[in-house]
Design an enzyme around this catalytic site. Sequence first.
Site, PDB file in Angstrom:
ATOM      1  N   LYS A  68       0.802  -1.239   0.000  1.00 37.53           N
ATOM      2  CA  LYS A  68       0.000   0.000   0.000  1.00 37.53           C
ATOM      3  C   LYS A  68       0.827   1.279   0.000  1.00 37.53           C
ATOM      4  CE  LYS A  68      -4.066  -1.969   2.275  1.00 37.53           C
ATOM      5  NZ  LYS A  68      -5.094  -1.782   3.313  1.00 37.53           N
ATOM      6  N   ASP A 104      -9.736   2.942   2.490  1.00 26.80           N
ATOM      7  CA  ASP A 104      -9.775   2.374   3.839  1.00 26.80           C
ATOM      8  C   ASP A 104     -10.282   3.419   4.844  1.00 26.80           C
ATOM      9  OD1 ASP A 104      -8.768  -0.175   3.219  1.00 26.80           O
ATOM     10  OD2 ASP A 104      -6.699   0.513   3.327  1.00 26.80           O
TER      11      ASP A 104
END
Length: 284
Positions: A68, A104
């Site tokens: 990420k 997220d």
Amino acid sequence: MAKPLALGIVGHPIGHTLSPVMHALAGRERGVPLSYGVFDVAPARLAVAVAGLKALSVDGFNVTVPHKAAVIALLDDVTPEAAAIGAVNTVVNVGGRFIGHNTDAPGFVDAVREDAGVDPAGKRVFLYGAGGAARGVAFGLAWAGAKNIVIANRNGERACELAAQVTAATGVAATGLSLAGNLLDTVAAADIIVNTTSVGMEGAAEGSSLPGVEGVRSGSLAVDIVYRPLDTPFLAAARERGAATQDGLWMLIRQGDRAFRLWTNGKTFPVDRVREAALTELNN
Ligand code: ATR
């Protein structure tokens, strides 16, 4: 018929992902033909994998652990939010350019708001953990108007660093602590308590416990981002003390919903059906 969207996920290791099931179901329910591939890419191969996805003109992809942060340098642009968090979990192909997003953070906030019915605005937050997952949760809650955020981590320095970054980027008061101190009163003062560590996760820090959980009080909301198992010792302890609880599958679903919207011009997940399908997959 429209050309199916070419989507997928890149991670390492990646055997257990629920994302293909969630997106396939949403695609069927919303009338969006799509394929969703699962790609196990070792860190040393990430650059060539992203270049390959670009050569194949995929429409978008998810990025998961451990890529990420590293993926950011390989993209054409990232949103200001993803840049502040330092993590991208969703990439969208816009006219041949790969744009990185972080779903997220808003996904976690959606889960708390929509699925637990708690508005983070004005709330005092206690966060266990300061790793990759904690970053999205901390920034998400700060942007959603949390009153203050206490971050407690085994490595206290890491907690202080994240707290300083959150305050600098959002203006929300954040403090870092070590898990070693007495956390009871701080936990008791919180309205929302979140576990972002791997404590309680199957096969990871399964036997460990989170210090200070006895401080959780009734009227607060305890959220775990671990979803294997669905009911963790942290959630069980919080429930025993009269707190409302939310399992980690809700955040997973809501980050997926946000990604699906980015790839489909705003079409949403059928959240309840997606949860049913994810639960079935989880139990297989
Ligand atoms: P992720 O991307 O899932 O957040 P990570 O960045 O490796 O993964 O972070 C894992 C988090 O779980 C960290 O906050 C870690 O604490 P440290 O920063 O001190 O390593 C926390 N963690 C892992 N095992 C733990 C344990 N047994 N007890 C307490 N915290 C633990």
